[in-house]
Design a protein around this motif. Structure first.
Motif, short mmCIF file in Angstrom:
data_model
loop_
_atom_site.label_atom_id
_atom_site.label_comp_id
_atom_site.label_asym_id
_atom_site.label_seq_id
_atom_site.Cartn_x
_atom_site.Cartn_y
_atom_site.Cartn_z
N GLY A 50 0.79 -1.22 0.00
CA GLY A 50 0.00 0.00 0.00
C GLY A 50 0.82 1.27 0.00
O GLY A 50 0.25 2.37 0.06
N LYS A 51 2.14 1.15 -0.10
CA LYS A 51 3.01 2.31 -0.13
C LYS A 51 3.38 2.67 -1.56
O LYS A 51 3.38 1.81 -2.45
N LEU A 52 3.71 3.94 -1.77
CA LEU A 52 4.10 4.43 -3.09
C LEU A 52 5.58 4.15 -3.32
O LEU A 52 6.42 4.44 -2.45
N TYR A 53 5.90 3.60 -4.50
CA TYR A 53 7.28 3.37 -4.90
C TYR A 53 7.58 4.23 -6.12
O TYR A 53 6.73 4.36 -7.02
N VAL A 54 8.77 4.80 -6.14
CA VAL A 54 9.14 5.75 -7.20
C VAL A 54 10.57 5.44 -7.67
O VAL A 54 11.44 5.15 -6.86
N THR A 55 10.79 5.53 -8.99
CA THR A 55 12.16 5.43 -9.50
C THR A 55 12.71 6.83 -9.71
O THR A 55 11.98 7.78 -9.99
N THR A 56 14.03 6.96 -9.57
CA THR A 56 14.72 8.20 -9.91
C THR A 56 15.91 7.87 -10.81
O THR A 56 16.43 6.75 -10.80
N ASP A 57 16.34 8.87 -11.57
CA ASP A 57 17.52 8.68 -12.42
C ASP A 57 18.81 8.82 -11.62
O ASP A 57 19.88 8.42 -12.10
N CYS A 58 18.74 9.42 -10.43
CA CYS A 58 19.92 9.60 -9.59
C CYS A 58 19.84 8.68 -8.37
O CYS A 58 18.76 8.35 -7.91
N ASN A 59 21.02 8.32 -7.85
CA ASN A 59 21.01 7.51 -6.63
C ASN A 59 20.94 8.42 -5.41
O ASN A 59 20.80 9.64 -5.53
N SER A 60 21.06 7.85 -4.23
CA SER A 60 20.83 8.62 -3.00
C SER A 60 22.02 9.48 -2.60
O SER A 60 21.90 10.33 -1.72
N THR A 61 23.18 9.30 -3.24
CA THR A 61 24.37 10.04 -2.84
C THR A 61 24.89 10.98 -3.92
O THR A 61 25.80 11.76 -3.66
N SER A 62 24.34 10.90 -5.13
CA SER A 62 24.86 11.69 -6.24
C SER A 62 23.82 12.65 -6.76
O SER A 62 22.65 12.31 -6.90
N GLY A 63 24.24 13.86 -7.06
CA GLY A 63 23.35 14.82 -7.65
C GLY A 63 23.30 14.73 -9.16
O GLY A 63 22.61 15.50 -9.82
N THR A 64 24.04 13.80 -9.73
CA THR A 64 24.08 13.64 -11.17
C THR A 64 23.48 12.29 -11.56
O THR A 64 23.34 11.40 -10.74
N GLN A 65 23.12 12.17 -12.83
CA GLN A 65 22.57 10.92 -13.33
C GLN A 65 23.56 10.27 -14.28
O GLN A 65 24.27 10.94 -15.01
N GLY A 66 23.62 8.95 -14.25
CA GLY A 66 24.48 8.21 -15.14
C GLY A 66 23.80 6.93 -15.56
O GLY A 66 22.69 6.64 -15.13
N PRO A 67 24.46 6.13 -16.36
CA PRO A 67 23.82 4.91 -16.88
C PRO A 67 23.53 3.86 -15.81
O PRO A 67 22.77 2.93 -16.07
N MET A 68 24.10 4.00 -14.61
CA MET A 68 23.86 3.01 -13.56
C MET A 68 23.40 3.63 -12.25
O MET A 68 23.54 3.03 -11.19
N ASN A 86 21.50 2.14 -8.01
CA ASN A 86 22.50 1.76 -9.02
C ASN A 86 22.04 0.53 -9.81
O ASN A 86 22.81 -0.40 -10.05
N LEU A 87 20.75 0.58 -10.21
CA LEU A 87 20.14 -0.53 -10.93
C LEU A 87 20.25 -0.40 -12.44
O LEU A 87 19.98 -1.35 -13.16
N GLY A 88 20.59 0.75 -12.93
CA GLY A 88 20.56 1.03 -14.36
C GLY A 88 19.76 2.30 -14.57
O GLY A 88 19.88 3.24 -13.80
N ARG A 89 18.93 2.34 -15.61
CA ARG A 89 18.10 3.52 -15.87
C ARG A 89 16.65 3.10 -16.10
O ARG A 89 16.21 2.94 -17.24
N PRO A 90 15.90 2.89 -15.02
CA PRO A 90 14.51 2.43 -15.16
C PRO A 90 13.60 3.49 -15.76
O PRO A 90 13.72 4.68 -15.48
N ARG A 91 12.64 3.03 -16.60
CA ARG A 91 11.62 3.89 -17.16
C ARG A 91 10.21 3.41 -16.85
O ARG A 91 9.30 4.19 -16.76
N GLY A 92 10.00 2.13 -16.70
CA GLY A 92 8.72 1.60 -16.28
C GLY A 92 8.86 0.99 -14.90
O GLY A 92 9.92 0.48 -14.53
N LEU A 93 7.78 1.06 -14.11
CA LEU A 93 7.77 0.46 -12.77
C LEU A 93 6.37 -0.02 -12.48
O LEU A 93 5.41 0.76 -12.54
#
Length: 204
Positions: A50-68, A86-93
């Protein structure tokens, strides 16, 4: 990206790095998540808990986005908590019937399943960093994007293959619609033509 759940519209406000919620009747809008380490949200789903899950392009420690740097967060008590990064670059969830989270990685051409408790993931379909078009148990995708759950299987918008594909629970992939050539044609699945499909949903 927008998710309708609990009578509200949840909005992944990508360039503002926030999650917002909108009342669909009044348009009243409020911010659900805004925190410094939560950057570039994209896909959302309601988990089995029942909780909301969200993907982001950035990880929790970096202000930039990369392929992983892609990450999955759980929204708890007004805070975004990272459960896998650091899963990759998700677009669907989407949330599978067994509670697992499925993500489509458009840069690495795979569909992964992620345990929302342990954060451990594995490839369900596709071949890592190897774009192509192959059905079966050893499959290939090319820029998989939006997804929807249909029973125990997944339906995927395969963007650069111009197809809609289905993934069974055991990872077997079949083509539902599209010839592989970009175009426009209605008709039976094998003869229908699409042009870079991005989103898909299943009507109940």
């Amino acid at each position: 990206n927008v998710l309708y759940a609990n009578g509200k519209l949840y909005v992944a406000d990508f360039d503002n790095s926030k999650v917002r919620v909108v009342d669909p009747e009044t348009g009243e809008t409020e911010t659900v998540i805004s925190q410094p380490n939560f950057r570039r949200p994209f896909a959302m789903t309601m988990g089995a808990d029942g909780k909301l899950y969200v993907t982001t392009d950035c990880n929790s420690t970096s202000g930039t986005q990369g392929p992983m740097t892609g990450s999955i967060w759980r929204i708890e008590n007004g805070e975004a908590v990272v459960i896998a990064e650091n899963l990759g670059r998700p677009r669907g969830l989407v949330t599978m019937p067994d509670g697992m989270l499925a993500i489509s990685d458009y840069q690495h051409h795979v569909i992964q399943l992620v345990d929302p408790v342990s954060g451990i993931g594995h490839v369900l379909a596709g071949t890592w960093d190897n774009a192509g078009m192959v059905d079966g148990t050893i499959s290939k995708f090319s820029t998989p994007y939006g997804m929807a759950v249909d029973g125990d299987s997944l339906v995927v918008a395969d963007y650069d293959n111009h197809r809609i594909r289905r993934i069974e629970a055991d990872g077997t992939v079949t083509t539902l619609a599209g010839t592989g050539g970009a175009g426009f044609a209605d008709g039976a699945g094998a003869s229908a033509q699409l042009n870079k499909p991005q989103g898909v949903t299943v009507a109940n």
